[in-house]
Design a protein around this motif. Structure first.
Motif, PDB file in Angstrom:
ATOM      1  N   ASP A 194      52.130 -29.745 -13.391  1.00 25.63           N
ATOM      2  CA  ASP A 194      50.720 -29.351 -13.437  1.00 25.63           C
ATOM      3  C   ASP A 194      50.022 -30.097 -12.306  1.00 25.63           C
ATOM      4  O   ASP A 194      49.725 -31.291 -12.414  1.00 25.63           O
ATOM      5  CB  ASP A 194      50.112 -29.717 -14.789  1.00 25.63           C
ATOM      6  CG  ASP A 194      48.694 -29.189 -14.944  1.00 25.63           C
ATOM      7  OD1 ASP A 194      48.063 -28.860 -13.914  1.00 25.63           O
ATOM      8  OD2 ASP A 194      48.206 -29.131 -16.084  1.00 25.63           O
ATOM      9  N   ARG A 241      47.121 -29.776 -11.100  1.00 28.36           N
ATOM     10  CA  ARG A 241      45.696 -30.085 -11.299  1.00 28.36           C
ATOM     11  C   ARG A 241      45.530 -31.386 -12.079  1.00 28.36           C
ATOM     12  O   ARG A 241      44.747 -32.255 -11.686  1.00 28.36           O
ATOM     13  CB  ARG A 241      45.017 -28.933 -12.029  1.00 28.36           C
ATOM     14  CG  ARG A 241      43.530 -29.162 -12.294  1.00 28.36           C
ATOM     15  CD  ARG A 241      42.851 -27.898 -12.770  1.00 28.36           C
ATOM     16  NE  ARG A 241      42.933 -26.849 -11.751  1.00 28.36           N
ATOM     17  CZ  ARG A 241      42.391 -25.643 -11.899  1.00 28.36           C
ATOM     18  NH1 ARG A 241      41.734 -25.338 -13.019  1.00 28.36           N
ATOM     19  NH2 ARG A 241      42.510 -24.741 -10.949  1.00 28.36           N
ATOM     20  N   SER A 242      46.244 -31.514 -13.188  1.00 29.31           N
ATOM     21  CA  SER A 242      46.114 -32.735 -13.994  1.00 29.31           C
ATOM     22  C   SER A 242      47.136 -33.804 -13.613  1.00 29.31           C
ATOM     23  O   SER A 242      47.174 -34.866 -14.246  1.00 29.31           O
ATOM     24  CB  SER A 242      46.258 -32.393 -15.475  1.00 29.31           C
ATOM     25  OG  SER A 242      47.510 -31.759 -15.708  1.00 29.31           O
ATOM     26  N   LYS A 243      47.979 -33.521 -12.620  1.00 30.37           N
ATOM     27  CA  LYS A 243      48.981 -34.468 -12.126  1.00 30.37           C
ATOM     28  C   LYS A 243      49.947 -34.891 -13.247  1.00 30.37           C
ATOM     29  O   LYS A 243      50.236 -36.074 -13.446  1.00 30.37           O
ATOM     30  CB  LYS A 243      48.319 -35.703 -11.515  1.00 30.37           C
ATOM     31  CG  LYS A 243      47.264 -35.387 -10.461  1.00 30.37           C
ATOM     32  CD  LYS A 243      47.851 -34.646  -9.265  1.00 30.37           C
ATOM     33  CE  LYS A 243      46.784 -34.392  -8.192  1.00 30.37           C
ATOM     34  NZ  LYS A 243      47.299 -33.605  -7.052  1.00 30.37           N
ATOM     35  N   LEU A 244      50.467 -33.901 -13.965  1.00 28.68           N
ATOM     36  CA  LEU A 244      51.430 -34.141 -15.035  1.00 28.68           C
ATOM     37  C   LEU A 244      52.721 -33.393 -14.737  1.00 28.68           C
ATOM     38  O   LEU A 244      52.718 -32.383 -14.028  1.00 28.68           O
ATOM     39  CB  LEU A 244      50.870 -33.668 -16.383  1.00 28.68           C
ATOM     40  CG  LEU A 244      49.669 -34.412 -16.967  1.00 28.68           C
ATOM     41  CD1 LEU A 244      49.157 -33.675 -18.188  1.00 28.68           C
ATOM     42  CD2 LEU A 244      50.036 -35.841 -17.321  1.00 28.68           C
ATOM     43  N   ARG A 275      55.430 -34.876 -21.891  1.00 23.21           N
ATOM     44  CA  ARG A 275      54.493 -34.797 -20.773  1.00 23.21           C
ATOM     45  C   ARG A 275      54.316 -36.189 -20.188  1.00 23.21           C
ATOM     46  O   ARG A 275      54.092 -37.166 -20.913  1.00 23.21           O
ATOM     47  CB  ARG A 275      53.153 -34.235 -21.247  1.00 23.21           C
ATOM     48  CG  ARG A 275      53.268 -32.809 -21.762  1.00 23.21           C
ATOM     49  CD  ARG A 275      51.983 -32.331 -22.397  1.00 23.21           C
ATOM     50  NE  ARG A 275      50.911 -32.245 -21.417  1.00 23.21           N
ATOM     51  CZ  ARG A 275      50.679 -31.191 -20.641  1.00 23.21           C
ATOM     52  NH1 ARG A 275      51.470 -30.124 -20.715  1.00 23.21           N
ATOM     53  NH2 ARG A 275      49.674 -31.171 -19.791  1.00 23.21           N
ATOM     54  N   HIS A 277      52.661 -38.601 -16.769  1.00 28.48           N
ATOM     55  CA  HIS A 277      51.763 -38.707 -15.639  1.00 28.48           C
ATOM     56  C   HIS A 277      52.537 -39.160 -14.398  1.00 28.48           C
ATOM     57  O   HIS A 277      53.424 -40.014 -14.486  1.00 28.48           O
ATOM     58  CB  HIS A 277      50.640 -39.705 -15.926  1.00 28.48           C
ATOM     59  CG  HIS A 277      49.632 -39.206 -16.921  1.00 28.48           C
ATOM     60  ND1 HIS A 277      48.590 -38.369 -16.576  1.00 28.48           N
ATOM     61  CD2 HIS A 277      49.529 -39.412 -18.261  1.00 28.48           C
ATOM     62  CE1 HIS A 277      47.876 -38.083 -17.645  1.00 28.48           C
ATOM     63  NE2 HIS A 277      48.420 -38.708 -18.690  1.00 28.48           N
ATOM     64  N   ALA A 284      50.602 -38.974  -7.340  1.00 24.97           N
ATOM     65  CA  ALA A 284      49.459 -38.137  -7.702  1.00 24.97           C
ATOM     66  C   ALA A 284      48.499 -37.932  -6.541  1.00 24.97           C
ATOM     67  O   ALA A 284      47.866 -36.876  -6.419  1.00 24.97           O
ATOM     68  CB  ALA A 284      48.726 -38.759  -8.895  1.00 24.97           C
TER      69      ALA A 284
END
Length: 767
Positions: free
Chosen positions: A67, A69-72, A81, A83, A89
């Motif tokens: 992801d 956008r959320s840096k996951l 999940r 980070h 990131a």
């Protein structure tokens, strides 16, 4: 295979019941250090630590969902999940991916910065001086040639043994010095430090040692590294002088006694020396022996010549009282350090005790070379190839460990190869161990680019899975590179599941919708044959060979009943898909091979053959089981020939490659032409080319192989022709009619492949 992994099935059934019905092992053949192209992995090692899942500790790989956008990122193994760390990131996006997420880079190698460099490896030569003078001279020359192949910073040491053990001091050039130890007892690291007069064990320092135990090791390391293990650039002259002046063990030997050879004690001294001097450094102990251990711990036979060397029948009856204690002793020499490798180079016409030393060699990931003489090319060339350099560094690694991670629907059953279990259990470890099971982590210790390990899996899922569901396997190999850096190679593979309908109506409907069963068509018969062969060889350690042969037969019959197309009770209707067509003949040749047939081989030879099969690649293992045969004639180019007695013709030359032997076989007519000297005449230049072609091809085979195979040139009806005839399918024997089909007769009671297949088809189609 491009990433160093071969699976028996690429498409797996989704339930445990259907996986059990496959019969063939569900597994993978992993070559951790296989040289990969730049299309499959980054060209250089990544100079940072890998990103791991916080839940299952899997490493970031191309199959992770990201992801941006959320840096996951989502772990494909546990769906956790995670980070990204800040330095990821801040820079990651759809067009700027780190190497781990590039789709084609399913393998990534990391150079771990948190591990201090271990420094150059150490090579400790342990030389048997009980050999004949000529053998000792050949061995000395080979070791001196090998010394010049080593990088200049490599540490080297020398131990010689006979009745007693000599640890040679390499720092003294003018006057050779050595420390002599008795050959009838084991030497622990503490005892060895005391005998070598280490400052760390001087009497006046005993009180200080008790106050600060951490200072015990350092002085001992310093003394040993300045006397007995030195860089090759600093001690080459003194080491060559010692090797040139090696003499046979001077202790007298009565005519009714064997020579006193303390191999076990010498290995004890060598392992203790490295444990003191190089506890966390990669090192190899290279044992060169010319006979069995007869003195001290590890002895396999009495010195009295009235006692014979143990045979297969003695071992089967448990009549050899020295065998079990010797095996336990050699295995105990693998101490706490996982960085030290033990290699055995045994050159003798008699047995040397390789069977008893094998647990130590296997546990440390060592190499084995078995020959008749130290003057043979089998030994000389093999020793040189160990130290072959690739871009200035040696092709070897130390202290390797392997960890296997898998999806929730799969569990690790075990592994077979030169490895030992680390006994670390986890949620992905199967309750039904295969080989060395009960764990998902193993110690490999010494590895090289050719080392291959068999990993077996269990499917634990009980119900159907979503159509888009995928399975994931990740192999993590951590090792010390020959440059001293610690590296981690991560290989991740992905594959589909196949839902098999439960009831008969659903199965018929499924067959109409999917006439090509994806599981059947994803079968890799070569990988499956090697996985089953390794399993069969592993079972011979605890079961009778006859029982193992029956298990192989039953497995083959069940597999053919499962995947062949036929009408019940009609053998003539039996058909196998191309994906399965070669598997029965692989099993036919496996049954006749030296891996399962002990006739005409000693316990040492059988151990050597099985050890080599357990560590070689799929291609090399297939050559061992079913050798390759090329036919050369006066007309046309060389062409592959059937491994059959019908391929033997008087006017042809055959080139047989069994991995252990390369045989050039001249037909009766060709041999007569050669003996008459026709190839020396200009008008018969074609005959000269015919005689030279198989020899040049044989040389190409030997140039690319380790250990170097024995090269045999023979003629039809001569004694050495047995090396070829023993491997051929006996389609014509002394008990059968040749029916004018030509070829040669094989003097054997074995059934032919045709008879074998007839019985297989008859049993497979029974209702």
């Amino acid at each position: 295979e491009a990433c160093g992994v071969r699976l028996s099935f690429h498409n797996w059934p989704s339930t445990r019941l259907e996986a059990t019905r496959l019969v063939a092992p569900l597994g993978a053949l992993l070559t951790p250090l296989k040289k990969l192209s730049d299309n499959n992995c980054p060209p250089t090692a990544l100079p940072y630590d890998p990103i791991r899942c916080s839940a299952c500790h899997a490493v970031l790989n191309p199959y992770c969902q990201v992801d941006f956008r959320s840096k996951l990122w989502v772990c494909p193994f546990c769906q956790g999940r995670n980070h990204f760390p800040p330095h990821y990131a801040d820079n990651i996006n759809e067009t700027n991916l780190p190497a781990e997420l590039i789709p084609q880079f399913t393998t990534c190698e990391y150079e771990l910065p948190n591990f201090p460099p271990a420094g150059p490896p150490a090579i400790l030569f342990v030389v048997d001086v009980c050999c004949h003078a000529e053998e000792l001279q050949e061995l000395s020359d080979s070791i001196q040639q090998a010394l010049h192949l080593l990088p200049e910073d490599t540490l080297v040491g020398l131990i010689t043994f006979g009745t007693n053990i000599q640890v040679h001091e390499l720092s003294s050039v003018a006057i050779p010095k050595s420390y002599v130890m008795r050959g009838n007892k084991e030497y622990t690291p503490a005892k060895l430090q005391e005998l070598l007069h280490s400052p760390g064990h001087a009497p006046q320092q005993q009180q200080q040692q008790q106050q600060n135990q951490q200072q015990q090791v350092h002085p001992a390391q310093t003394e040993i590294l300045t006397k007995f293990l030195l860089p090759i650039s600093d001690c080459l002259l003194s080491l060559e002088m010692i090797l040139e002046n090696l003499h046979k063990d001077p202790w007298p030997v009565p005519s009714d006694k064997r020579v006193a050879r303390c191999t076990g004690c010498a290995l004890s001294v060598a392992t203790s020396l490295l444990e003191v001097a190089c506890p966390r450094k990669g090192a190899r102990i290279m044992l060169f022996t010319g006979g069995p251990c007869t003195s001290g711990p590890g002895a396999i036979v009495s010195r009295a010549k009235t006692q014979d060397m143990r045979s297969h029948s003695d071992l089967a009856k448990n009549a050899e009282i020295l065998h079990k204690p010797a095996c336990d002793y050699y295995y105990s020499l693998k101490r706490k350090s996982n960085c030290h490798v033990v290699d055995v180079f045994a050159c003798s016409l008699d047995q040397v005790g390789l069977l008893e030393m094998h647990p130590l060699v296997e546990a440390t990931g060592g190499l084995v070379v078995l020959g008749d003489s130290f003057g043979q090319s089998v030994f000389k060339e093999s020793l040189r190839r160990i130290f072959a350099l690739d871009n200035g560094v040696m092709n070897m690694a130390f202290g390797a460990t392997l960890e296997v991670l898998c999806s929730r629907e799969v569990k690790v059953a075990g592994a077979i190869g030169p490895l030992t279990s680390l006994e670390k259990k986890g949620p992905n470890v199967s309750d039904m161990p295969v080989g060395k099971g009960g764990t998902n982590q193993w110690s490999l210790n010494g590895i090289d680019p050719a080392a291959t390990y068999a990993i077996y899996f269990d499917v634990t899922n009980t119900g159907p899975l979503p159509e888009d569901k995928r399975r994931y396997l990740q192999f993590l190999t951590k090792y010390i590179h020959s440059t001293g850096t610690t590296r981690l190679r991560v290989t991740t593979i992905c594959g589909p599941w196949h839902n098999v309908p439960k009831d008969e109506a659903q199965q018929k409907e499924n067959q109409l919708q999917h006439p090509m069963d994806p599981v059947r068509y994803s079968f890799d018969q070569e990988a499956a044959a090697i996985l089953l062969a390794r399993l069969a060889v592993h079972r011979t350690e605890t079961e009778d060979v006859a029982d193992v042969l029956r298990w192989v037969d039953r497995s083959l019959i069940r597999l053919c009943s499962k995947f062949a197309d036929f009408t019940c009770d009609d053998p003539n209707s039996f058909r196998l898909l191309p994906q399965f067509s070669l598997f029965p003949q692989f099993m036919f040749h496996l049954r006749r091979s030296q891996f399962l047939q002990l006739f005409n081989s000693s316990p040492d030879e059988a151990c050597y053959y099985r050890h080599t099969l357990s560590r070689e690649s799929t291609t090399n293992s297939l050559v061992m089981i079913q050798p390759t045969l090329l036919s050369y004639g006066m007309e046309g180019q060389p062409e592959p020939a059937l491994l059959d007695s019908q391929s033997v013709r008087p006017d042809t030359i055959l080139l047989l490659d069994t991995f252990f032997h390369v045989v050039v076989f001249h037909g009766e007519t060709v041999a007569a032409w050669r003996e008459a000297g026709y190839h020396l005449q200009e008008e018969h230049s074609a005959l000269k080319s015919l005689l030279e072609a198989p020899q040049s091809d044989a040389q190409m085979i030997m140039d690319s192989r380790f250990p170097v195979p024995r090269y045999i040139v023979c003629d039809q009806y001569k004694s050495e022709a047995r090396f070829l005839m023993a491997k051929l399918n006996p389609s014509a024997t002394h008990n059968s009619d040749n029916d004018g089909m030509g070829g040669a007769q094989v003097f054997t009671d074995d059934v032919s492949l045709r008879v074998f297949m007839e019985h297989l088809m008859k049993l497979s189609v029974q209702n």
